[in-house]
Design an enzyme around this catalytic site. Structure first.
Site, PDB file in Angstrom:
ATOM      1  N   GLU A  31       1.182   8.344  -3.810  1.00  0.00           N
ATOM      2  CA  GLU A  31       2.037   7.937  -2.702  1.00  0.00           C
ATOM      3  C   GLU A  31       3.322   8.766  -2.650  1.00  0.00           C
ATOM      4  OE1 GLU A  31       1.534   5.533  -0.183  1.00  0.00           O
ATOM      5  OE2 GLU A  31      -0.530   5.699  -0.894  1.00  0.00           O
ATOM      6  N   HIS A  81       0.850  -1.189   0.000  1.00  0.00           N
ATOM      7  CA  HIS A  81       0.000   0.000   0.000  1.00  0.00           C
ATOM      8  C   HIS A  81       0.889   1.243   0.000  1.00  0.00           C
ATOM      9  CE1 HIS A  81      -3.653   2.303   1.921  1.00  0.00           C
ATOM     10  NE2 HIS A  81      -3.086   2.974   0.939  1.00  0.00           N
ATOM     11  N   HIS A  95       3.640  10.910   0.660  1.00  0.00           N
ATOM     12  CA  HIS A  95       4.572  10.298   1.611  1.00  0.00           C
ATOM     13  C   HIS A  95       6.036  10.330   1.157  1.00  0.00           C
ATOM     14  CE1 HIS A  95       1.131   8.838   3.867  1.00  0.00           C
ATOM     15  NE2 HIS A  95       0.648   8.264   2.780  1.00  0.00           N
TER      16      HIS A  95
END
Length: 244
Positions: free
Chosen positions: A105, A58, A109
């Site tokens: 992502e 993920h 992040h």
């Protein structure tokens, strides 16, 4: 008596170096997050593609920061050599032919993880996530100890015990709770955590002693709430659904 002994000078230098390496704004933990495609897709139908029978990535999430550099745009050409593995290990279950999941992502992040020299490029970030994913080999370890998708329910302690005993750390295991009155929860996500030097650590280890800003804490929770996952209940049976 000499106050500035070589020992004290060495200690001062070491402390100074430590502060240079780990300034307050740098993250102190990385969370490697796996999700079970069948569970994820049960919440996203009919647009999901659940024909995957193994745990996939993920994300790799630092515990501090979110969207840390909006000007650092995702460029798939920077990770071209990783794409075959990305498509298999870190697939976009909603749109397998798109790079939008990886873009998301990276912006959310990766740009924060990149504050550390060890992850300060798009390629370093994605390749390290893949490296950790393969080293852990969570899917194989669960199978090795007979934690497999089944119509028979598990106790949460059975799943936790396998991970804790094999890796010698405490994971964070998350489930989907179909309704308030449901008598079973559905296994959905497993987080395994790393120190900045990429050694394993307990996912809950530092929460009691380390100051995490309210914003960072809410961002970590929001990631899971947005996907419908919450920490599994120890008193409720766990359903590990077979692939669709």
């Amino acid at each position: 008596m000499k106050l500035c002994s070589p020992l004290l000078l060495g200690l001062a230098a070491a402390l100074s170096s430590a502060f240079v390496i780990s300034p307050p704004h740098i993250w102190t933990k990385l969370i490697l997050t796996h999700h079970w495609p069948s569970t994820f897709c049960s919440m996203e139908q009919p647009v999901c593609h659940p024909n995957i029978s193994y745990w996939t990535l993920h994300g790799l999430w630092p515990d501090k920061g979110i969207d840390c550099n909006s000007s650092w745009h995702f460029n798939s050409s920077q990770i071209e050599d990783l794409l075959p593995d990305m498509k298999k290990s870190w697939p976009d279950l909603l749109d397998p032919l798109s790079a939008s999941f990886w873009k998301y992502e990276w912006h959310k992040h990766g740009t924060c993880a990149a504050k550390a020299a060890s992850l300060n490029s798009e390629h370093k970030y994605f390749s390290k996530a893949l490296e950790l994913y393969h080293k852990l080999d969570l899917d194989s370890i669960l199978k090795k100890f007979d934690i497999i998708p089944s119509e028979t329910y598990y106790k949460l302690s059975q799943i936790e015990g396998v991970i804790e005993n094999f890796y010698n750390i405490k994971p964070k295991i998350q489930c989907v709770h179909p309704s308030k009155n449901a008598d079973v929860q559905v296994l959905g996500q497993i987080e395994i955590c790393f120190n900045p030097d990429f050694t394993l650590m307990d996912c809950e280890k530092k929460f009691a002693t380390e100051k995490t800003s309210k914003g960072d804490w809410h961002n970590l929770i929001a990631d899971n709430k947005a996907s419908g996952f919450s920490v599994c209940d120890h008193d409720m049976p766990v359903y590990y659904p077979p692939p669709s």
